[in-house]
Design an enzyme around this catalytic site. Structure first.
Site, PDB file in Angstrom:
ATOM      1  N   LEU A   1      60.826  41.676 -75.217  1.00  0.00           N
ATOM      2  CA  LEU A   1      60.917  42.984 -76.149  1.00  0.00           C
ATOM      3  C   LEU A   1      59.559  43.691 -75.967  1.00  0.00           C
ATOM      4  CD1 LEU A   1      62.905  41.497 -78.988  1.00  0.00           C
ATOM      5  CD2 LEU A   1      63.945  42.601 -77.268  1.00  0.00           C
ATOM      6  N   ASP A   2      59.746  44.811 -75.100  1.00  0.00           N
ATOM      7  CA  ASP A   2      58.208  45.484 -74.841  1.00  0.00           C
ATOM      8  C   ASP A   2      58.110  46.481 -75.880  1.00  0.00           C
ATOM      9  OD1 ASP A   2      56.332  46.603 -73.016  1.00  0.00           O
ATOM     10  OD2 ASP A   2      57.634  48.078 -73.038  1.00  0.00           O
ATOM     11  N   ALA A   3      56.796  46.474 -76.255  1.00  0.00           N
ATOM     12  CA  ALA A   3      56.329  47.215 -77.431  1.00  0.00           C
ATOM     13  C   ALA A   3      57.240  47.345 -78.693  1.00  0.00           C
ATOM     14  CB  ALA A   3      56.084  48.691 -76.759  1.00  0.00           C
ATOM     15  N   ILE A   4      57.879  46.346 -78.755  1.00  0.00           N
ATOM     16  CA  ILE A   4      58.871  46.396 -80.101  1.00  0.00           C
ATOM     17  C   ILE A   4      58.651  46.820 -81.310  1.00  0.00           C
ATOM     18  CG2 ILE A   4      58.200  43.873 -80.766  1.00  0.00           C
ATOM     19  CD1 ILE A   4      61.863  45.586 -80.150  1.00  0.00           C
TER      20      ILE A   4
END
Length: 564
Positions: free
Chosen positions: A233-236
């Site tokens: 979950l990128d840059a969540i």
């Protein structure tokens, strides 16, 4: 029993939806149930959890290339020829069509970039390795169909993005980059100012619109169906925006993660969610939730800078104190440990751990070693260091040091990485002993390109066969990994106790309560010989010899003593 489980699941999802969407929740729940029905059973359940055999390689699809061949095919060739079973999983950084940010401005979530290959090439790598896909779900490219439809006034997409008043007060908003928060766009309905956290080409999605959540849930289910064991979950932390707040790590963001977890647990049991939040440690581990309801794993963002600081000072005390304060996670959560990645070495995680003069030492030493510094906008007209942009090998050593010292120090740093509780993630340019890539920075103006070189396959393969830094690091790391994978004391479920034996030595005791195995890991972080007297005795796994109570560690030596 099955009926009751289904009822409980629906109630749990509904409660979370109600927190976010109120009276719309019943209709949204029906859509989620339809999504689950569509994707359930399309993926065979993976093994339930991770163990000491799980090692993740982080790479771009085209980090290694050969003219005339699709990069995903070249990547597989490298993996099966050289890496073999040293690693268990491959994190292929965003392989979708994109417009900027080296893949993190996605045009189409559902497609493989044809310049890299296709879904069959992804699945071909998955025949030998577990796969990690990126879920870059905070924002999309302005070239995406979604955004182009928004500009054209298509009704479905009118609320997909976040409109904002350019004269509003955004001083509290946490910013990862020193760029404008809002970007003006001309639409068929006039000029609109939209939220762009990362760049004017990365348009933030509006999760207050449940249609956005539903679209993303289906994409993630599709990723699982296409072989993703891990989903990053990128840059969540930036996902949800609320006026008057930092817009970072909000309760609403955590609720979205909980919903994602419940849906994927339903459609693809065994899928592991990894939260990527480059923030101070306390905020980072908040993505574990209660240990069972959010991310299964979080990146250990404090580890890269604290390890680097240990070698800069020849003193492991700060790192050990941090490790000593790490809490045991649940049996279904753990850390993703790494030293280097496609990004820089984050400085925010050192807040509250290192003093300002210690952080300043890191900045000055990084520049001395040929690196660069990226800054973040504090929202009040000031900036502060966000990350160090430098290859980790060059970060550890300056140009005056000999190659033997360079290799030994680098392997010692990875000895720390491989000793800690969690799953190790190793960046491809670390595995291959790469150096600062200045040409990439000069050509693009992008500091992070210093650690994103593209390597020509035939040259790389030749270097791995000759006595180069690449060869020594590649085979040195491969040997350490091979030893580690055979030891149940390095399981993510094995306990970890920091030992303060000598300030110059990083020392932890790993204990597997189930098997009874114990390993005393010691890594000398300084250029001096260190004598350690302890009550422990055992077989040292790297040098293949028995040691009794007294250990002599040469400069940058790693010892893994199996206690007996």
């Amino acid at each position: 029993m099955v009926i009751q489980e289904e009822i409980n699941w629906e109630k749990s999802i509904f409660k979370k939806l109600e927190f976010l969407y109120g009276t719309q929740s019943n209709l949204i729940l029906e859509d989620i149930k339809a999504l689950v029905k569509k994707y359930k059973h399309k993926k065979k359940p993976s093994k339930s959890w991770v163990d000491e055999n799980d090692i993740i390689l982080i790479t771009y699809a085209d980090s290694i290339y050969e003219n005339g061949q699709l990069p995903l095919k070249t990547l597989k060739e490298f993996l099966v020829t050289y890496v073999k079973d040293s690693i268990s999983a491959v994190h292929i950084l965003p392989f979708y069509p994109y417009s900027s940010d080296d893949g993190f401005s996605i045009i189409d979530y559902r497609q493989v970039n044809p310049k890299l290959g296709d879904w069959w090439d992804i699945k071909a790598i998955g025949e030998n390795y577990d796969l990690m896909f990126d879920a870059v779900i905070n924002h999309v490219s302005k070239s995406s169909e979604w955004f182009q439809n928004f500009l054209a006034g298509h009704e479905k997409y009118n609320d997909y993005f976040i409109e904002a008043d350019p004269n509003g007060d955004y001083s509290k908003v946490s910013r990862p980059r020193a760029l404008p928060l809002l970007t003006p766009f001309e639409t068929v309905n006039g000029k609109k100012y939209l939220w762009t956290t990362f760049s004017e080409d990365q348009i933030d999605l509006n999760y207050k619109n449940p249609a956005v959540l539903l679209e993303i849930l289906e994409i993630l289910a599709m990723y699982a169906a296409n072989g993703a064991r891990y989903i990053r979950l990128d840059a969540i932390g930036f996902l949800w925006k609320k006026k008057g707040t930092t817009c970072l790590n909000l309760d609403e963001t955590h609720m979205v993660v909980k919903i994602i977890r419940e849906v994927l647990d339903k459609v693809a049991p065994g899928t592991i969610l990894i939260a990527e939040a480059n923030v101070p440690h306390k905020e980072n581990i908040s993505y574990f939730g209660d240990g069972y309801d959010e991310a299964h794993m979080v990146y250990q963002f404090a580890l890269p800078p604290l390890t680097l600081f240990s070698f800069y000072t020849g003193n492991a005390q700060k790192l050990l104190q941090w490790v000593d304060n790490l809490k045991q996670t649940s049996e279904m959560t753990t850390y993703l440990n790494f030293l280097a990645s496609h990004d820089g070495i984050g400085m925010r995680p050192t807040e509250g751990i290192l003093e300002e003069e210690e952080r300043d030492l890191m900045l000055k030493t990084t520049i001395k070693h040929g690196g660069l510094i990226s800054y973040k906008d504090n929202g009040n007209g000031t900036k502060c260091p966000y990350e160090l942009n430098i290859n980790y090998l060059d970060a550890l050593t300056d140009s005056k040091e000999d190659d033997a010292t360079r290799v030994n120090r680098f392997l010692a740093a990875h000895g720390i990485l491989l000793s800690l509780v969690g799953v190790p993630g190793i960046y491809i340019h670390s595995l291959l002993g790469s150096r600062n890539y200045y040409k990439g920075v000069q050509e693009s103006g992008i500091y992070r390109r210093i650690n994103r070189e593209k390597l020509e396959k035939n040259i790389l393969f030749a270097e791995l066969e000759t006595n180069t830094i690449r060869r020594n690091i590649f085979y040195g790391l491969s040997r350490l990994i091979s030893i580690r994978k055979k030891q149940s004391a390095f399981s993510p479920r094995a306990t970890q106790n920091a030992l303060f034996l000598d300030s110059r030595v990083f020392s932890v005791l790993r204990t597997n309560e189930d098997t009874g195995d114990q390993i005393l890991a010691m890594i000398n972080v300084c250029g001096e010989t260190v004598l350690i007297n302890t009550a422990y005795s055992g077989y040292e796994l790297i040098s293949n010899r028995r040691l009794e109570n007294q250990f002599v560690l040469q400069p940058y030596q790693i010892m893994w003593v199996k206690i007996s």
